[in-house]
Design a protein around this motif. Structure first.
Motif, PDB file in Angstrom:
ATOM      1  N   PHE B 110      50.131  39.780  29.818  1.00 34.06           N
ATOM      2  CA  PHE B 110      48.881  39.710  30.584  1.00 34.06           C
ATOM      3  C   PHE B 110      48.226  38.346  30.402  1.00 34.06           C
ATOM      4  O   PHE B 110      47.798  37.718  31.368  1.00 34.06           O
ATOM      5  CB  PHE B 110      47.909  40.814  30.158  1.00 34.06           C
ATOM      6  CG  PHE B 110      46.604  40.747  30.891  1.00 34.06           C
ATOM      7  CD1 PHE B 110      46.515  41.187  32.205  1.00 34.06           C
ATOM      8  CD2 PHE B 110      45.481  40.183  30.301  1.00 34.06           C
ATOM      9  CE1 PHE B 110      45.326  41.089  32.916  1.00 34.06           C
ATOM     10  CE2 PHE B 110      44.292  40.076  30.999  1.00 34.06           C
ATOM     11  CZ  PHE B 110      44.213  40.533  32.308  1.00 34.06           C
ATOM     12  N   GLY B 113      50.415  35.695  32.166  1.00 35.09           N
ATOM     13  CA  GLY B 113      50.401  35.898  33.605  1.00 35.09           C
ATOM     14  C   GLY B 113      49.036  35.579  34.194  1.00 35.09           C
ATOM     15  O   GLY B 113      48.934  34.974  35.264  1.00 35.09           O
ATOM     16  N   PHE B 114      47.970  35.969  33.475  1.00 36.07           N
ATOM     17  CA  PHE B 114      46.606  35.717  33.952  1.00 36.07           C
ATOM     18  C   PHE B 114      46.372  34.212  34.095  1.00 36.07           C
ATOM     19  O   PHE B 114      45.864  33.743  35.112  1.00 36.07           O
ATOM     20  CB  PHE B 114      45.600  36.329  32.968  1.00 36.07           C
ATOM     21  CG  PHE B 114      44.184  36.237  33.424  1.00 36.07           C
ATOM     22  CD1 PHE B 114      43.663  37.200  34.285  1.00 36.07           C
ATOM     23  CD2 PHE B 114      43.366  35.199  33.014  1.00 36.07           C
ATOM     24  CE1 PHE B 114      42.357  37.121  34.727  1.00 36.07           C
ATOM     25  CE2 PHE B 114      42.066  35.116  33.450  1.00 36.07           C
ATOM     26  CZ  PHE B 114      41.548  36.078  34.307  1.00 36.07           C
ATOM     27  N   ILE B 215      50.894  38.585  37.626  1.00 40.93           N
ATOM     28  CA  ILE B 215      50.478  39.138  36.331  1.00 40.93           C
ATOM     29  C   ILE B 215      51.339  40.343  35.980  1.00 40.93           C
ATOM     30  O   ILE B 215      51.813  40.491  34.853  1.00 40.93           O
ATOM     31  CB  ILE B 215      48.981  39.509  36.366  1.00 40.93           C
ATOM     32  CG1 ILE B 215      48.136  38.248  36.570  1.00 40.93           C
ATOM     33  CG2 ILE B 215      48.564  40.205  35.068  1.00 40.93           C
ATOM     34  CD1 ILE B 215      46.663  38.498  36.733  1.00 40.93           C
TER      35      ILE B 215
END
Lengths: 334, 346
Positions: B110, B113-114, B215
């Motif tokens: 996360f 990906g964020f 994400i």
């Protein structure tokens, strides 16, 4: 602008809450705040760590800078050329150390020359694959690292290479001039010469243009392939040189000698502020980054943190720096 | 309405290529005893599936990010992290250890990906930071030593043969591959992921939620990689910190052999599975012929370079048109050939 008018509050009073202005301010505040925090942390760590501000420690830091700086400067060149970084740094250095020590019986000049030549050749091959046919740098360099390790294992039959007993021909590499180790002078000399070369030569200017925009450089008639090959050759030469120094320092050579060289080199180049997207930066920045990374390692070591924490901190620093650089870029573009 | 039949099931075009590659590898392996010393039997096939289970899921994890046009360098660290977490926390309940490993993967995925999606950054610098930091974390967790796993029953159970050539762990790995292959073939996720990988602007225009796909892919990639590490650690009964990029070399080669392209937008889990099987067969062939360790390095490194070169954008164009030959000429000679346009001026 119409978007500003559209988003501005319609009521009386000063215009507040303009989303563009607040966002820009927030990005800027985050950027400078983080840099200030980071600098404060390093300074605090340095001043408060017992034994940091002593001559012995400064010498120790500079000794490690001598190795890390060399590979960081090489990595900086690859990064400026717009091709990210090499993951074959440690393997190239280890192979050079092994070649150097194995060939010492034939004379130090030959040993030095063959080790450095190996660096240039593997650099040229990787540069050709990356610059010539557009292959991905990361993958070419991990493939190359694997091949180099394979050849090194085969040639050494898995043994650690030791210099001939009683051979002192390479002792000068471990010597000191005015209390500092010889490799430090070599490093500063190399960086100075390389910087002048990049500033004054056509190659240096082409390198930046290729890094900034390879299509534009190609359209302008620059031989982009040769420029990338050149960058990889010089970089790989420096990796091999660091390997030779490392081999002479340890008086033994094996694949294990690479340690965390690869990550340190990349971390130093990134922390030195060289744009990972290419086109901007100087070799001095690579050196500056190496000094910072060596200081951080030293502070953590003096405070008794394990190798794991040292690697962890470097990773977090790399992550933070690339994110901050991106935020800074967004600020400039907004 | 042929459009409703997924590409893979039609067995045409590029989707078929990994299967052909696998067939070539398998036939060569079957013929091996005729050309070299060594026997080939069901035990070897079992070994192939064991090494498939060992590292195949890492290739799947990396391949997923490559399909959306990214490259997750950190898989080789999340792989180690998953194993270390599982061994340290799964002493009483292996399921709990695996769950913690997967949760850690989701968190790592996360964050990365964020950052990649929201800051529109290239994934390589971002995951480089993650790669180094997580490697450090693995060393911290393990105190730089190998950690043994206490519950030997779990280890024995995972390695128990099923239907002669499979083991429980290879079936788990194959199951995950099949589930993801089904997701790719029968839901819009696979199509959207490929769209994100091939042309992000066009995908956005046609309503694909880019950020969610990016994400989500990073989260599943890191979770699969962590789980794969946990599975390996349970079945070896230990986890060890290790700095080599060998998992990355293996995973990249497998993904590229499996029809995934570095430029994104191509490939699917079944293809990646074929790529992994090719490499597993190759490893087994090296073992059968009693090759030394350095041969493995040379073969894997060499193979990676070959598939990378074949995948390289200019070479591919060269194959199809003469434009890349022109590019190569431009790259080294600096001048376009007379009468030809200067390629791709910006």
């Amino acid at each position: 602008m119409s978007t500003d008018l559209a988003t501005a509050p319609t009521g009386p009073g000063p215009v507040r809450g303009n989303p563009r202005v607040t966002r820009e301010t927030a990005i800027r505040a985050a950027f400078y705040g983080a840099i200030a925090l980071f600098a404060a942390l390093v300074v605090y760590g340095a001043v408060s760590t017992h034994g940091f501000l002593t001559m012995t420690n400064v010498r120790a830091i500079l000794s490690s800078v001598a190795f890390v700086g060399m590979v960081a400067v090489g990595t900086a060149l690859i990064m400026i050329s717009g091709n990210l970084f090499s993951l074959a740094v440690g393997s190239t250095a280890a192979a050079a150390a092994m070649i150097f020590l194995a060939l010492l019986p034939h004379g130090i000049v030959l040993a030095f020359a063959v080790a450095l030549l190996m660096g240039v050749v593997v650099g040229a091959v990787q540069g050709f694959l990356v610059g010539g046919i557009g292959a991905n740098t990361i993958i070419v360099t991990i493939g190359a690292a694997s091949l180099i390790q394979g050849v090194a294992l085969w040639a050494s039959a898995g043994a650690t290479i030791l210099p001939p007993k009683g051979d002192t021909s390479f002792a000068w590499l471990n010597g000191h001039i005015f209390t500092f180790a010889v490799p430090i002078y070599i490093l500063f000399g190399t960086v100075f010469v390389l910087d002048q070369f990049l500033r004054r030569s056509r190659f240096g200017r082409q390198l930046k243009l290729v890094g900034e925009n390879v299509e534009a450089a190609r359209a302008a008639g620059i031989r982009t392939g040769w420029v990338v090959v050149g960058a990889f050759c010089i970089a790989s030469f420096l990796f091999a040189f660091a390997g030779v120094e490392l081999g002479a320092f340890n008086e033994s050579g094996s694949l294990l000698i690479e340690g965390t060289q690869t990550y340190d080199a990349i971390a130093a180049a990134v922390v030195g502020g060289i744009a990972i997207s290419g086109g901007r930066g100087s070799v001095w920045q690579g050196l500056g980054g190496a000094i910072l990374i060596a200081m951080i390692s030293d502070i953590l070591l003096l405070r008794g943190y394990s190798e794991g924490i040292q690697i962890l901190v470097k990773g977090v620093v790399v992550f933070a720096v690339v994110v901050l650089a991106r935020l800074n870029r967004m600020r400039a573009e907004s | 309405m042929s459009a409703r039949i997924p590409d893979i099931l039609r067995f045409r075009g590029p989707a078929l290529r990994p299967f052909l590659t696998l067939a070539v590898f398998a036939i060569a392996f079957a013929l091996l005893p005729q050309y070299a010393s060594g026997e080939v039997g069901t035990a070897n096939i079992a070994n192939v599936f064991t090494s498939f289970a060992g590292i195949g899921l890492v290739a799947l994890a990396l391949g997923l990010t490559m399909i959306i046009g990214e490259y997750d360098l950190s898989v080789s660290s999340t792989y180690l992290l998953g194993g270390m977490l599982a061994v340290k926390t799964g002493g009483d309940s292996p399921a709990l250890g695996a769950a913690i490993a997967i949760a850690a993967g989701l968190v790592v995925g996360f964050i990365q990906g964020f950052v990649v999606a929201k800051l529109k950054m290239s994934s390589i610098p971002v995951t480089l930071g993650g790669f180094i930091a997580l490697l450090g974390l693995v060393y911290v967790l393990s105190n730089s030593k190998s950690i043994n796993y206490s519950d030997l029953k779990v280890t024995l159970k995972l390695n128990e043969p099923v239907l002669t050539v499979f083991t429980e762990r290879s079936l788990i790995a194959i199951g995950i591959f099949l589930v993801l292959a089904a997701v790719f073939a029968f839901t819009w996720l696979g199509r959207d992921a490929r769209a994100v990988g091939s042309d992000r602007k066009a995908a956005r225009t046609s309503g694909v939620r880019i950020d969610r796909i990016v994400i989500g892919t990073f989260m599943s990639s890191a979770a699969i990689s962590c789980f794969s590490g946990a599975l390996l650690a349970y079945s070896l009964a230990y986890a060890t910190p290790n700095r080599t990029v060998a998992p990355l070399v293996f995973a990249t080669t497998a993904a590229l052999l499996g029809g995934v392209s570095l430029s994104g937008g191509r490939g699917n889990p079944l293809g990646i599975g074929c790529g992994v099987l090719c490499l597993a067969i190759l490893n087994e062939a090296l073992a059968v012929t009693g090759s030394a360790a350095y041969v493995t390095y040379l073969v894997t490194g060499g193979l990676l370079l070959i598939v990378t070169v074949v995948d390289a954008p200019h070479l591919l164009r060269w194959w199809r048109t003469t434009k890349a030959a022109e590019n190569l000429r431009l790259a080294f000679a600096g001048r376009p050939a007379t009468g030809a346009r200067a390629g791709g001026s910006a």
